[in-house]
Every structure is written in C-alpha cells, then in structure tokens.
Scaffold this active site. Structure first.
Site, PDB file in Angstrom:
ATOM      1  N   TYR A   1      -3.554  -2.314 -10.490  1.00 37.70           N
ATOM      2  CA  TYR A   1      -3.659  -2.223  -8.829  1.00 37.70           C
ATOM      3  C   TYR A   1      -2.409  -3.219  -8.320  1.00 37.70           C
ATOM      4  CZ  TYR A   1      -5.015  -2.388  -4.150  1.00 37.70           C
ATOM      5  OH  TYR A   1      -4.878  -2.343  -2.703  1.00 37.70           O
TER       6      TYR A   1
ATOM      7  N   SER B   1       0.646  -1.305   0.003  1.00 41.00           N
ATOM      8  CA  SER B   1       0.002  -0.015   0.121  1.00 41.00           C
ATOM      9  C   SER B   1       0.767   1.266  -0.058  1.00 41.00           C
ATOM     10  CB  SER B   1      -0.984   0.246   1.189  1.00 41.00           C
ATOM     11  OG  SER B   1      -2.026  -0.904   0.814  1.00 41.00           O
TER      12      SER B   1
ATOM     13  N   VAL C   1       1.279  -3.654   3.786  1.00 44.13           N
ATOM     14  CA  VAL C   1       1.211  -5.007   4.768  1.00 44.13           C
ATOM     15  C   VAL C   1       2.572  -5.637   4.269  1.00 44.13           C
ATOM     16  CG1 VAL C   1      -1.189  -5.059   4.803  1.00 44.13           C
ATOM     17  CG2 VAL C   1      -0.200  -6.094   2.738  1.00 44.13           C
TER      18      VAL C   1
ATOM     19  N   TYR D   1      -4.002   3.397   7.916  1.00 42.91           N
ATOM     20  CA  TYR D   1      -5.174   2.687   8.038  1.00 42.91           C
ATOM     21  C   TYR D   1      -6.103   3.122   9.211  1.00 42.91           C
ATOM     22  CZ  TYR D   1      -2.365  -0.215   5.423  1.00 42.91           C
ATOM     23  OH  TYR D   1      -1.361  -1.002   4.380  1.00 42.91           O
TER      24      TYR D   1
ATOM     25  N   LYS E   1       0.144   3.427  -2.744  1.00 40.74           N
ATOM     26  CA  LYS E   1      -1.104   4.072  -2.985  1.00 40.74           C
ATOM     27  C   LYS E   1      -0.350   5.611  -2.962  1.00 40.74           C
ATOM     28  CE  LYS E   1      -4.602   0.831  -1.180  1.00 40.74           C
ATOM     29  NZ  LYS E   1      -3.764  -0.469  -0.787  1.00 40.74           N
TER      30      LYS E   1
HETATM   31  N1  GLN Z   1      -2.276  -5.919  -1.758  1.00 43.79           N
HETATM   32  C1  GLN Z   1      -2.893  -5.567  -0.586  1.00 43.79           C
HETATM   33  C2  GLN Z   1      -4.281  -5.363  -0.989  1.00 43.79           C
HETATM   34  O1  GLN Z   1      -4.710  -4.949  -1.901  1.00 43.79           O
HETATM   35  C3  GLN Z   1      -2.447  -4.157  -0.271  1.00 43.79           C
HETATM   36  C4  GLN Z   1      -2.813  -3.872   1.278  1.00 43.79           C
HETATM   37  C5  GLN Z   1      -2.170  -2.988   1.887  1.00 43.79           C
HETATM   38  O2  GLN Z   1      -0.985  -2.935   1.906  1.00 43.79           O
HETATM   39  N2  GLN Z   1      -2.745  -2.461   2.871  1.00 43.79           N
HETATM   40  O3  GLN Z   1      -5.080  -5.823  -0.129  1.00 43.79           O
END
Ligand code: GLN
Length: 318
Positions: A202, A77, A272, A254, A80
């Site tokens: 993604y 993430s 994650v 988060y 993102k």
């Molecule tokens: N690839 C993970 C997902 O889409 C990424 C989530 C994350 O790092 N929080 O669920």
C-alpha cells in the site's frame, strides 16, 4: 472570467482546450498555495505549495497542458483508483463482497465505521477500503507494487513511471493509523495476507510518482467505455467502467464528494499529494495538480480549476 452560455457551446471536435486551460490558469493563480500541503511525512511537506499544472488528454489523442503539467508528484490516493481497476480485472464483482460502495461521510483515514460494519470498509477509496483492495493484489501478484507500477506504465504510455523508495519508506514509518485499520480488518477476517505485506505494498502504491499528462492519459480509458483510446485495448468492460465512474463520483474525493459533484460534476479521484484525476465521458481524461489542500484533503486550487473547466466548457456528466 465569463460563463459561456450553453447556446455558444462548442462541439467536441472543436473544443479549444488550450485557451480554456489558459483561462483557468489565470483565474486560479491568486489561490494557488492557499490551504496546507500534506505534512504527515517530510517528503510531502517539502513540496513547494505554489505549483500548479493541468493536462487534458482527449479520447482522440490530443494533449493540452498548462503550468507544471510535466512535473512529477506523489500520486498518493490516486493509486487507489488504479489498484481497484486491477482488483476488478482479477475478481470482477466479487470485490464488492469485501468492500462497499457507499460514501463514508468520514475522513479518508477514519476508523470509526469499521467496528459497526464488521471490518467491511464503506468504499475502496478510503484507506481501509484500499487496504482490502491491496490485500487482493497481494494474493494475485508476487510483487504487487511492481504490478501496479507496470500497469501505470502501460496506461500512461510512460515506461519511466515508478514508485519513490524514499517516500514509500517514509510512508511506512508513519503508517500507524493504516496499520491499526489493517489489524482491525484482519481480526474480522477481511485481510488474507499479513498486515506487514499489505502495508508495504500500500505504501509503495501511494509513493508512485507521475505527472499530469501521464495521469490524464492513464485515466482516459474511463472516458472511453473502458478501452485505451490509442490502442483500443479493453482495460475494463463497458459496464464495469461505467460503474467505476459512479463510485468515483460518489466516493472519489473523500468526505467532500457531495460538494465536489455539486461544483465540478465529474467522476474524480484525489490524493493528498495534491493531484486530482477526472473523467469527462466520451471526451477526455483530466489531471490537475496543486499541492495545497483544503480541509478534506483535496487540492484547493485543483478543485477550483476543475470547477472552472466544467463551467467554461459547459460540459459535465449532468
Ligand atoms: N499515503 C496516504 C495515507 O495512507 C494517502 C492518503 C490520501 O492520499 N488520501 O494516509
């Protein structure tokens, strides 16, 4: 470990990050491996939990590292943040017509708010929001995953940055929940491209591999009013850069963003894979990596390390 009193705080030029990082490393070692490594895909579940690395790259160009700072990991993430930067470059404030900028108060992969809020995700750092941002990139770029990888190469100064095809394939095979969100948002008209195209891009964004030094350098423009410190090139205008730091502070970790601001006091974005990037304005970009996660999905040892960094240096945004 001692809490240095503010009266003994060192000036920016003379901060000895080397000894600070060593002190942090020694302090976090007992908790490295505590928590759970992400296990929704086999590639992540196989990462050894006992790794820890950290890097600080100052706006003056100094690089400080400790532990496994040169080991690559799946940025997940953290991508993102950079896909949002690209969308802001392309569309500016129009991005906020399609995605909000409020903390969600729900897990990063939750679907619950989407129905009440007519398919407009709360913020760009939860999965639903990042899918909308990816949709914007799918409209703007012929191969959005290459566009993001090239952007990361430029920001990190490392031409070897790429996405791991095996991780991307595995992500895609296990993307049912993200697919549900994407279909749901498409039903509200908030996705312009096909769900398949958006999910492919993604998952490849999440599968980009980088190390702590690459990421600390890549984020350092956000500590430098939107300009890459080494070249002076503008990535984002100063105002957009300031606002992005605000969204990182309120939404970047988060559902734990409030506690993270309380403990660490820096804008940050986690993934994650166990990485967290953070920004100390006017001073440095930071990245810490340790794969074992707490219940919110943030690196357990990584959060503690960042908390110690702001405690030991007496610096945060507050
Ligand atoms: N690839 C993970 C997902 O889409 C990424 C989530 C994350 O790092 N929080 O669920």
């Amino acid at each position: 470990m001692q809490n240095r009193s503010p009266s003994k705080r060192l000036e920016p030029q003379s901060m000895d990050y080397r000894s600070v990082l060593e002190e942090i490393h020694a302090a976090v070692l007992p908790v490295v491996g505590r928590g759970r490594v992400a296990d929704y895909i086999p590639e992540l579940s196989r990462v050894p939990p006992d790794r820890f690395g950290m890097a600080v790259v100052t706006v003056r160009g100094e690089v400080y590292t400790v532990g496994d700072a040169l080991t690559t990991f799946s940025i997940q993430s953290i991508s993102k943040l950079f896909s949002l930067v690209m969308a802001l470059q392309a569309e500016g404030d129009a991005v906020w017509d399609r995605v909000g900028r409020e903390p969600s108060g729900t897990p990063f992969n939750s679907l619950v708010q989407l129905e009440h809020e007519s398919g407009k995700p709360r913020n760009p750092f939860i999965n639903a929001g990042a899918l909308v941002i990816t949709d914007i990139l799918c409209t703007r770029f012929a191969v959005p995953e290459n566009a993001l990888a090239e952007f990361m190469q430029k920001l990190s100064g490392n031409q070897a940055v790429h996405y791991d095809r095996r991780v991307a394939r595995s992500e895609r095979t296990h993307a049912d929940r993200n697919a549900a969100m994407a279909h749901f948002m498409k039903s509200f008209g908030n996705l312009r491209n096909s769900v398949e195209l958006v999910l492919d891009a993604y998952c490849r964004h999440c599968a980009i591999e980088m190390n702590c030094v690459d990421l600390a350098r890549a984020v350092s423009f956000l500590a430098n009013h939107g300009r890459i410190p080494s070249s002076g090139e503008m990535v984002l205008g100063a105002s957009l850069s300031k606002r992005l730091n605000a969204v990182m502070l309120t939404c970047g970790t988060y559902d734990a963003a409030g506690d993270f601001a309380f403990r660490v006091g820096l804008p940050a974005k986690s993934g994650v894979g166990g990485g967290i990037v953070a920004v100390m304005p006017n001073e440095c970009g930071i990245c810490v990596w340790s794969p074992s996660l707490d219940e919110s999905g943030n690196s357990h040892a990584g959060t503690l390390a960042l908390e110690l960094l702001t405690t030991l240096t007496g610096r945060s945004i507050f």
